[in-house]
Enzyme design. Structure first.
Site, PDB file in Angstrom:
ATOM      1  N   CYS A  54       0.837  -1.171   0.054  1.00  0.00           N
ATOM      2  CA  CYS A  54      -0.109  -0.037   0.017  1.00  0.00           C
ATOM      3  C   CYS A  54       0.849   1.360   0.001  1.00  0.00           C
ATOM      4  CB  CYS A  54      -1.097  -0.012   1.280  1.00  0.00           C
ATOM      5  SG  CYS A  54      -2.184  -1.324   1.255  1.00  0.00           S
ATOM      6  N   ARG A  74       3.640  -0.364  -5.029  1.00  0.00           N
ATOM      7  CA  ARG A  74       3.693  -0.689  -3.688  1.00  0.00           C
ATOM      8  C   ARG A  74       2.139  -1.584  -3.476  1.00  0.00           C
ATOM      9  NH1 ARG A  74       6.976   1.410   0.150  1.00  0.00           N
ATOM     10  NH2 ARG A  74       5.468   1.005   1.652  1.00  0.00           N
ATOM     11  N   TRP A 112      -2.943  -2.510  -1.656  1.00  0.00           N
ATOM     12  CA  TRP A 112      -2.681  -4.191  -1.857  1.00  0.00           C
ATOM     13  C   TRP A 112      -3.513  -4.892  -0.750  1.00  0.00           C
ATOM     14  CZ3 TRP A 112      -0.702  -8.365   0.871  1.00  0.00           C
ATOM     15  CH2 TRP A 112      -0.293  -9.594   0.113  1.00  0.00           C
ATOM     16  N   ASN A 116      -1.602   2.050   5.929  1.00  0.00           N
ATOM     17  CA  ASN A 116      -1.006   1.127   5.287  1.00  0.00           C
ATOM     18  C   ASN A 116      -0.276   0.196   6.596  1.00  0.00           C
ATOM     19  OD1 ASN A 116       1.160  -0.592   4.035  1.00  0.00           O
ATOM     20  ND2 ASN A 116       2.462   0.947   4.108  1.00  0.00           N
ATOM     21  N   GLY A 117      -0.835  -1.330   6.521  1.00  0.00           N
ATOM     22  CA  GLY A 117      -0.190  -1.929   7.699  1.00  0.00           C
ATOM     23  C   GLY A 117      -1.692  -3.090   7.932  1.00  0.00           C
ATOM     24  N   LYS A 173      11.967 -15.131 -11.169  1.00  0.00           N
ATOM     25  CA  LYS A 173      11.419 -14.218 -12.254  1.00  0.00           C
ATOM     26  C   LYS A 173      10.543 -14.629 -13.032  1.00  0.00           C
ATOM     27  CE  LYS A 173      12.982 -11.709 -10.492  1.00  0.00           C
ATOM     28  NZ  LYS A 173      13.851 -11.374  -9.409  1.00  0.00           N
ATOM     29  N   GLU A 192       6.927 -14.946 -11.348  1.00  0.00           N
ATOM     30  CA  GLU A 192       6.460 -13.941 -10.503  1.00  0.00           C
ATOM     31  C   GLU A 192       5.561 -12.843 -12.093  1.00  0.00           C
ATOM     32  OE1 GLU A 192       8.617 -11.170  -8.282  1.00  0.00           O
ATOM     33  OE2 GLU A 192      10.291 -11.547  -9.157  1.00  0.00           O
ATOM     34  N   HIS A 220      16.707 -37.319  -8.950  1.00  0.00           N
ATOM     35  CA  HIS A 220      16.066 -37.671  -7.604  1.00  0.00           C
ATOM     36  C   HIS A 220      14.693 -37.276  -7.678  1.00  0.00           C
ATOM     37  CE1 HIS A 220      20.081 -38.587  -6.066  1.00  0.00           C
ATOM     38  NE2 HIS A 220      20.518 -37.630  -6.601  1.00  0.00           N
TER      39      HIS A 220
HETATM   40  O1  M6R Z   1      13.090  -5.310  -0.410  1.00  0.00           O
HETATM   41  P1  M6R Z   1      13.524  -6.692  -0.531  1.00  0.00           P
HETATM   42  O2  M6R Z   1      14.781  -7.040  -1.010  1.00  0.00           O
HETATM   43  O3  M6R Z   1      13.604  -6.945   1.231  1.00  0.00           O
HETATM   44  O4  M6R Z   1      12.266  -7.745  -0.932  1.00  0.00           O
HETATM   45  C1  M6R Z   1      12.478  -8.945  -0.762  1.00  0.00           C
HETATM   46  C2  M6R Z   1      11.437  -9.721  -1.753  1.00  0.00           C
HETATM   47  O5  M6R Z   1       9.985  -9.373  -1.354  1.00  0.00           O
HETATM   48  C3  M6R Z   1      11.801  -9.343  -3.098  1.00  0.00           C
HETATM   49  O6  M6R Z   1      13.164  -9.892  -3.500  1.00  0.00           O
HETATM   50  C4  M6R Z   1      10.796 -10.264  -4.065  1.00  0.00           C
HETATM   51  O7  M6R Z   1      10.919 -11.763  -4.073  1.00  0.00           O
HETATM   52  C5  M6R Z   1      11.014  -9.958  -5.641  1.00  0.00           C
HETATM   53  N1  M6R Z   1       9.546  -9.536  -6.050  1.00  0.00           N
HETATM   54  C6  M6R Z   1      11.541 -10.699  -6.435  1.00  0.00           C
HETATM   55  O8  M6R Z   1      11.822 -10.367  -7.810  1.00  0.00           O
END
Ligand code: M6R
Length: 620
Positions: A2, A27, A75, A101-102, A497, A500, A516
């Site tokens: 958010c 965000r 979000w 936000n939270g 990558k 997502e 395995h």
């Molecule tokens: O801001 P951060 O590096 O702590 O974020 C960690 C993960 O949320 C972030 O790396 C996430 O996995 C990415 N979307 C990966 O591309």
């Protein structure tokens, strides 16, 4: 997750808020909303589900004018992404609005009590409950002069926040207190932007950097009162706050797309510079070592380290996994990786010579922050490797090093990942040179680190070729990623990558694990991407590749320039320049980033804002 932004100034608030929301959309982007205090003293609220574009359309070309407003891009946590659940939320009186936000963890009990007292809720959110609580506290303020609405509002925020458990970054506005905003934070980021005759409250500085570079990064339990020409920061309990005004280190241009179609592509192409920024000023030829003064540890203290625990989430965790190999290879110090969300609830044995290192691009990931606090609670020194300057993890850690990658806006981590690997190599070098690493080995590492930006440029030149490969496999039902040793984590990162941003199933494995179990998945339709540079495990990787080909599985191989041999086995080969083994992941991951990018574009996916995700995960 958010994004929130509030504006109080002399201009129309709406354009400021919409522009700020555009920059904060990474965000969260399930819904958005805006509330402006209009010139007649009423609150004009517009909100709707979907992307910010929907809100823009709803507002049209007749935005309500008023110089004070708050806004939010969501979000979803509690309640679906609907118009009703979008923020801002009114209180019961309809005179107060809030953005949040939270997560308010005890919201259900609070809501039940309020409902029993006749409050009516319009949404399923936890946030609306907080708005009602503050509104109720405002109505019930005794002891504060009836006429002083600003003081009453501040007192009400304080009182209501005592009743909630969970996390919040909030901004509140009330019709009785025009030109006045109240913000507070606990566990969710909030900054103050200080302009000329205008001030801002926002989730991060990217929302305000077009208007000011003076920012205050609020701490947990800070409360701020804001007018166009005045601000006051205190603790929520009324105590004095410890804050300073910092200069934002990037400009509005840095957060613009420029000529790129997507932030992800822009950020992939920024890697020669971002890697250079990570090592600039940190290499010592004289000592054949690295200089990481930000760690704030004496040579003796660094020498005493006998174990390292690297902590992170998502891509940062994959960087940590590569870091484990790098640090152990260069310094021989036993290194382990902990997923931040697991670490914080697990009783990880640490001893006084253990160094805990939290890795995070945003510096706001709640699980990583939780891990940091848990280790500090036990009395351990916790260092951080963070990109966002002034972020909570950077401020709360006992030392660390900034990545200086510049803002990363695409949800998929790209340049932050390669900067993390660069810095973990510097850490390994520094610790190694304090132990058994020879001068000549140290010098070789320095040489290879300096050569990285040009080598990355070479990889990027293959963008078109990688796009062709992506298009060839675009109908694939999934993708396997395989690598070994330093590149096992590269395989995991490549798979993440792909998942997502393309929404196809992809999984990363240590190549030898194929037989395995994973090999059962191999068919003519399922491509396997092998990260197989000419390194100490190259032949082993090649055998795994043969095993896939023997079962008719298509193979895409990433290997070292000049190694033509794989053309015979693999269907498609991508070459990366030669380097030392521990630095290869920095080069090899780039084709994987590009592969997933082109794959996602071809599948018409929203590359920078993939579904269900947000850039900065600030809720558990
Ligand atoms: O801001 P951060 O590096 O702590 O974020 C960690 C993960 O949320 C972030 O790396 C996430 O996995 C990415 N979307 C990966 O591309």
């Amino acid at each position: 997750m958010c994004g929130i932004i509030g504006y109080v100034g002399k201009e129309d608030a709406t354009p400021y808020l919409l522009d700020g929301l555009r920059r904060l959309e990474y965000r969260g982007y399930d819904s958005s909303g805006i509330a402006v205090l209009d010139k007649d003293g009423g609150i004009n609220l517009q909100k709707c589900a979907g992307r910010l574009e929907n809100l823009r359309r709803q507002i049209g070309d007749k935005p309500e004018s008023g110089c004070c407003g708050i806004s939010h891009t969501r979000w979803a946590t509690h309640g679906e992404a609907t118009d009703e659940n979008a923020h801002p939320h009114f209180d019961q009186s309809g005179k107060l609005v809030l953005v949040h936000n939270g997560v308010i963890e005890n919201y259900q009990k609070l809501r039940d009590d309020l409902e029993a007292d006749g409050h009516q809720f319009l949404s399923q959110t936890d946030s609306e409950v907080l708005g009602h609580l503050i509104g109720l506290a405002y109505e019930n303020q005794n002891g504060v002069k009836e006429s002083n609405s600003e003081e009453r509002l501040v007192a009400a925020v304080r009182e209501a926040l005592k009743k909630v458990s969970g996390t919040y970054g909030i901004v509140v506005m009330h019709v009785d207190a025009p030109g006045f905003l109240v913000g507070a934070r606990l566990g969710s980021p909030l900054i103050v932007g200080l302009g000329k005759d205008e001030n801002f409250l926002a989730s991060d500085v990217s929302a305000v950097v077009a208007h000011t570079s003076d920012a205050i990064y609020l701490n947990d339990y800070d409360l701020v009162c804001l007018k166009s020409d005045e601000f006051k920061v205190e603790r929520i309990d009324g105590g004095a706050a410890d804050f300073q005004v910092s200069q934002v280190e990037f400009s509005a241009e840095d957060v613009e797309l420029g000529d790129y179609p997507h932030y992800m592509l822009k950020e992939i192409f920024e890697q020669p510079e971002s890697i250079e920024n990570a090592f600039r000023g940190r290499l010592s030829d004289e000592e054949a070592s690295a200089m990481l003064g930000g760690l704030q540890m004496s040579p003796q203290e660094l020498r005493d380290v006998d174990r390292i625990v690297l902590v992170g989430c998502g891509s940062a965790c994959h960087a940590a996994m590569a870091g484990e190999h790098i640090i152990e290879a260069l310094s021989r110090i036993p290194t382990e990786v902990e997923i931040a969300s697991e670490f914080r609830y697990r009783n990880v044995p640490l001893d006084k010579h253990t160094l805990v290192f939290v890795i995070s691009q945003s510096g706001e990931t709640i699980d990583s922050l939780g891990a940091l606090r848990e280790a500090q609670r036990k009395g351990f020194r916790v260092l951080s490797l963070v990109n966002a300057v002034g972020s909570t993890i950077a401020r709360e850690s006992d030392g660390g090093t900034y990545m200086h990658s510049g803002p990363e806006i695409g949800v998929a981590a790209t340049k932050s990942f390669t900067s993390q690997l660069t810095l973990l190599t510097l850490l390994g070098l520094l610790l190694g040179r304090m132990r058994d690493m020879s001068v000549s080995d140290g010098q070789e590492i320095l040489r290879e680190i300096r050569a990285l930006p040009d080598k990355v440029r070479e990889v990027l030149k293959q963008n078109e070729r990688i796009k062709e490969i992506a298009l060839k496999y675009v109908e694939a039902p999934g993708m396997l990623y395989l690598g070994r040793q330093f590149n096992y984590s590269t395989a995991l990162e490549g798979a993440l990558k792909m998942k997502e941003i393309s929404y196809i199933f992809a999984s990363g494995h240590a190549s030898a694990e194929l037989k395995h179990g994973v090999i059962a998945l191999i068919t003519e339709d399922l491509p396997s991407v092998f990260v197989a540079p000419k390194d100490s495990v190259y032949e082993k990787n090649m055998s795994s590749m043969e095993e896939v080909k023997a079962r008719k599985g298509p193979v895409i191989a990433i290997t070292t320039e000049g190694n033509q041999e794989l053309e015979r086995i693999a269907d498609d080969v991508i070459y990366v320049p030669d380097t030392i083994e521990c630095l290869n992941p920095i080069l090899s991951v780039i084709p994987l980033q590009l592969l997933s990018y082109h794959f996602a574009v071809a599948r018409d996916c929203d590359v920078d804002k993939p579904r269900n995700l947000a850039k900065s995960v600030t809720v558990e």
